[in-house]
Enzyme design. Structure first.
Site, PDB file in Angstrom:
ATOM      1  N   ARG A 230       2.220  63.748 -30.636  1.00 55.86           N
ATOM      2  CA  ARG A 230       3.632  63.872 -30.246  1.00 55.86           C
ATOM      3  C   ARG A 230       3.892  65.229 -29.611  1.00 55.86           C
ATOM      4  NH1 ARG A 230       6.207  60.875 -35.550  1.00 55.86           N
ATOM      5  NH2 ARG A 230       5.133  58.889 -35.233  1.00 55.86           N
TER       6      ARG A 230
ATOM      7  N   TYR B 156     -10.665  60.702 -29.027  1.00 52.53           N
ATOM      8  CA  TYR B 156     -10.621  61.853 -28.116  1.00 52.53           C
ATOM      9  C   TYR B 156     -11.995  62.526 -28.026  1.00 52.53           C
ATOM     10  CZ  TYR B 156      -5.696  60.989 -28.873  1.00 52.53           C
ATOM     11  OH  TYR B 156      -4.472  60.369 -28.948  1.00 52.53           O
TER      12      TYR B 156
ATOM     13  N   LYS C 212      -0.371  49.248 -37.513  1.00 54.65           N
ATOM     14  CA  LYS C 212      -0.105  50.639 -37.145  1.00 54.65           C
ATOM     15  C   LYS C 212       0.819  51.238 -38.198  1.00 54.65           C
ATOM     16  CE  LYS C 212       1.801  53.684 -33.652  1.00 54.65           C
ATOM     17  NZ  LYS C 212       2.232  53.838 -32.262  1.00 54.65           N
TER      18      LYS C 212
ATOM     19  N   SER D 136      -4.874  61.531 -33.105  1.00 53.25           N
ATOM     20  CA  SER D 136      -4.861  62.958 -32.804  1.00 53.25           C
ATOM     21  C   SER D 136      -5.078  63.835 -34.042  1.00 53.25           C
ATOM     22  CB  SER D 136      -3.540  63.315 -32.119  1.00 53.25           C
ATOM     23  OG  SER D 136      -2.448  62.885 -32.911  1.00 53.25           O
TER      24      SER D 136
ATOM     25  N   GLU E 216       0.734  40.821 -40.200  1.00 52.25           N
ATOM     26  CA  GLU E 216       0.710  41.232 -38.786  1.00 52.25           C
ATOM     27  C   GLU E 216      -0.473  40.585 -38.062  1.00 52.25           C
ATOM     28  OE1 GLU E 216       2.821  42.930 -37.079  1.00 52.25           O
ATOM     29  OE2 GLU E 216       4.079  44.012 -38.513  1.00 52.25           O
TER      30      GLU E 216
ATOM     31  N   LYS F 113      -4.686  51.495 -37.006  1.00 52.99           N
ATOM     32  CA  LYS F 113      -4.398  52.872 -36.618  1.00 52.99           C
ATOM     33  C   LYS F 113      -3.592  53.557 -37.693  1.00 52.99           C
ATOM     34  CE  LYS F 113      -1.796  55.339 -33.161  1.00 52.99           C
ATOM     35  NZ  LYS F 113      -0.859  55.249 -32.080  1.00 52.99           N
TER      36      LYS F 113
ATOM     37  N   LYS G  54       9.750  56.795 -38.008  1.00 55.11           N
ATOM     38  CA  LYS G  54       9.454  55.489 -37.417  1.00 55.11           C
ATOM     39  C   LYS G  54       9.197  54.421 -38.479  1.00 55.11           C
ATOM     40  CE  LYS G  54       7.792  57.398 -33.016  1.00 55.11           C
ATOM     41  NZ  LYS G  54       6.845  57.237 -31.894  1.00 55.11           N
TER      42      LYS G  54
HETATM   43  C1  PBG Z   1       3.306  55.689 -29.080  1.00 50.32           C
HETATM   44  C2  PBG Z   1       1.976  56.067 -29.612  1.00 50.32           C
HETATM   45  C3  PBG Z   1       1.673  57.028 -30.598  1.00 50.32           C
HETATM   46  C4  PBG Z   1       0.296  57.113 -30.674  1.00 50.32           C
HETATM   47  C5  PBG Z   1      -0.222  56.206 -29.751  1.00 50.32           C
HETATM   48  N1  PBG Z   1       0.826  55.562 -29.120  1.00 50.32           N
HETATM   49  C6  PBG Z   1       2.569  57.903 -31.395  1.00 50.32           C
HETATM   50  C7  PBG Z   1       3.524  57.309 -32.343  1.00 50.32           C
HETATM   51  O1  PBG Z   1       3.490  56.099 -32.628  1.00 50.32           O
HETATM   52  O2  PBG Z   1       4.353  58.061 -32.820  1.00 50.32           O
HETATM   53  C8  PBG Z   1      -0.469  58.063 -31.549  1.00 50.32           C
HETATM   54  C9  PBG Z   1      -1.845  58.437 -31.106  1.00 50.32           C
HETATM   55  C10 PBG Z   1      -2.425  59.650 -31.752  1.00 50.32           C
HETATM   56  O3  PBG Z   1      -1.847  60.272 -32.657  1.00 50.32           O
HETATM   57  O4  PBG Z   1      -3.528  60.032 -31.336  1.00 50.32           O
HETATM   58  N2  PBG Z   1       3.864  54.521 -29.469  1.00 50.32           N
END
Ligand code: PBG
Length: 524
Positions: A402, A510, A392, A471, A430, A445, A414
């Site tokens: 968010r 989505y 990720k 997203s 990982e 991701k 992050k």
């Molecule tokens: C939370 C989480 C996030 C997403 C899925 N779980 C946001 C992040 O890590 O800041 C993102 C999903 C998306 O953007 O569609 N841990």
């Protein structure tokens, strides 16, 4: 029939009736159209429908894909054997969430009813618009299939019927080879050349739809999709500005309706993301493991309505953290690893207790997969799976998400826990850890900007791979399509196909419902 009529008799007929009803109208068709048209969830008895056992068997062999139920049912009808099979429609399969399948059975029966009154092909042609009108929501993709089938003219040679061709062969007159077609005219100015001497012409394998379909290497199916759902405490659905077409769903009604829609087109996996009221957010995120919190409540509700729905959950503290981070934040801004893992274990167990099938740690703390596996096992949840967010990345493409959850970090970013977008080899570190710690599924991701990483994992593990079309990827396609820059349907399907081609087994997207609708309409 008697039983289906009985169970449908409490439904009122649609008013006004669709105008294109064929004549004569078989009684059974009227009853079934009424059922198709009824979108009311209050018609409880409809869940107790009778459904063709043959359809049921074929459907379950294909993983309970509703669309395939219909395809099988229709093929039975189209083959003209509806009458012979009719008795099988009477087998009771019971009230285990079959409400949606009623539409399938209804469509099949409708087609069969009309097919009996008219010729099969003409019957389909007539029933298609009726079904489209009668079942605007949950029948829409099925209706499209029927239309596609009905509109396609049977291919016959030189205006002769199939029966005439067959009779010729029986009489011993084998047909001659097809004449070499005359060369079609090229436009004025086309250069006159002799053909290139070239044994290999890859275009030969692309020259017709049937050849292209035969050699297609990758496919996408609604069974590959996991639908992310945003839920909140409110009663009404609330649109998400940065994600046109997505909503925060009211957990009591909107959520259920959305899952009905998804299952209708063969999407039977969802992942839940809660929008937690500010008042419940704390620095240690303890609302994450409240057994009566929003997520556990949603899981219980969904499992009650749809026992066979596969429910994935997100394991991370950010929606519950007053700091908007995935872990506990120390005074000096450091995200505390092991203490966070302790919280995540409690969160995962609370979700499993509520009935989650797969918990998905998205937090990127070290060692969380093993610790969660251990906690689940100790609590007796050996059968709950872990989908690890393995690779990720700290990505800009999470922006719209968010906004949806109002979970932006209050400070900083992050990058001390999510991976550097520049890194490739690190994904293997990982991967090895998550495998060793007992992950069942590994995730990459985002998806499209990281197709190389999906392929890397595919080539280095035997575990299933999931990819999250996040997203930002979603909103980009929506925005470009809204501006008229992209063909939305084609771009959606191509994006999903490319993620599968890179090596993903399942895709969190989505677009799941919309893409599944397109696929249902195309595949017939
Ligand atoms: C939370 C989480 C996030 C997403 C899925 N779980 C946001 C992040 O890590 O800041 C993102 C999903 C998306 O953007 O569609 N841990």
């Amino acid at each position: 029939m008697a039983r289906i009529r009985h169970s449908l008799s409490q439904t009122s007929l649609p008013n006004p009736l669709p105008s294109q009803l064929p004549t004569p109208i078989p009684n059974s068709l009227l009853t079934i159209l009424a059922a198709c048209a009824s979108r009311s969830r209050s018609v409880k008895s409809l869940t107790q429908v009778t459904l063709a056992q043959s359809i049921h068997t074929q459907g379950s062999n294909h993983g309970h894909n509703c669309a395939q139920f219909t395809a099988s049912a229709l093929s039975v009808c189209v083959a003209g054997r509806a009458r012979a099979r009719r008795s099988k429609f009477e087998v009771e399969v019971g009230g285990r969430g079959w409400r949606l399948d009623l539409a399938m059975a209804g469509l099949a029966m409708a087609a069969s009813g009309v097919s009996q009154a008219l010729s099969t092909h003409e019957g389909l042609r007539r029933v298609a618009p009726v079904v489209a009108a009668a079942a605007p929501a949950r029948g829409v993709c099925l209706a499209r299939r029927v239309c596609v089938q009905a509109i396609a003219e049977p291919v016959t040679k030189r205006d002769r019927t199939i029966e005439e061709c067959e009779a010729d062969v029986v009489a011993g007159n084998a047909p001659a080879a097809p004449a070499v077609p005359a060369k079609a005219k090229a436009p004025e100015g086309t250069p006159k050349i002799s053909p290139l001497v070239m044994p290999a012409r890859p275009r030969r394998n692309r020259r017709s739809p049937a050849l292209r379909a035969a050699f297609q290497e990758t496919t996408v199916s609604p069974a590959n999709f996991i639908l992310p759902l945003f839920v909140h405490e409110g009663e009404q659905n609330a649109p998400i500005g940065a994600m046109p077409g997505c909503q925060r769903l009211g957990w009591r009604h909107g959520l259920i309706d959305e899952v009905y829609k998804a299952r209708d087109v063969g999407v039977n996996s969802v992942v839940l993301f809660p929008k937690v009221p500010d008042g419940l957010k704390t620095s240690c995120g303890s609302e994450a493991f409240n057994p009566d919190g929003l997520v556990p409540r949603c899981i219980r509700l969904l499992k009650d309505k749809f026992p066979d729905l596969v429910i994935y959950t997100d394991v991370a503290l950010d929606p519950y953290s007053s700091d908007g981070h995935d872990g506990i934040v120390r005074e000096d801004g450091v995200i505390m690893n092991d203490e966070t893992v302790h919280q995540l274990c409690k969160q995962a167990v609370a979700q499993a207790q509520a009935g989650a099938d797969v918990v998905s740690p998205s937090d990127m703390m070290d060692g969380r997969v093993g610790a969660i596996r251990n906690a689940l096992d100790l609590a007796g949840y050996q059968d709950v799976s872990i989908m690890a967010y393995t690779a990720k990345y700290a990505s800009a493409f999470y922006g719209p998400f968010r906004e949806a959850l109002d979970s932006n970090p209050r400070f900083g970013d992050k990058k001390t826990y999510q991976m550097n977008p520049a890194n490739y080899r690190e994904a293997l570190i990982e991967t090895r850890m998550d495998e060793a710690e007992g992950a069942d599924i590994l995730m990459v991701k985002p998806a499209m900007p990281y197709l190389d990483v999906i392929r890397l994992l595919r080539d280095n593990t035997s575990l299933p791979i999931s990819a999250y079309q996040v997203s930002g990827e979603y909103s980009m396609i929506r925005a470009a399509a809204a501006a008229g820059m992209l063909d939305e349907k084609k771009a959606i399907l191509e994006s999903l196909l490319s993620i599968r081609r890179a090596g993903a087994d399942v895709i969190l997207t989505y677009f799941a419902i919309e893409a599944a609708q397109y696929l249902c309409a195309e595949r017939f």
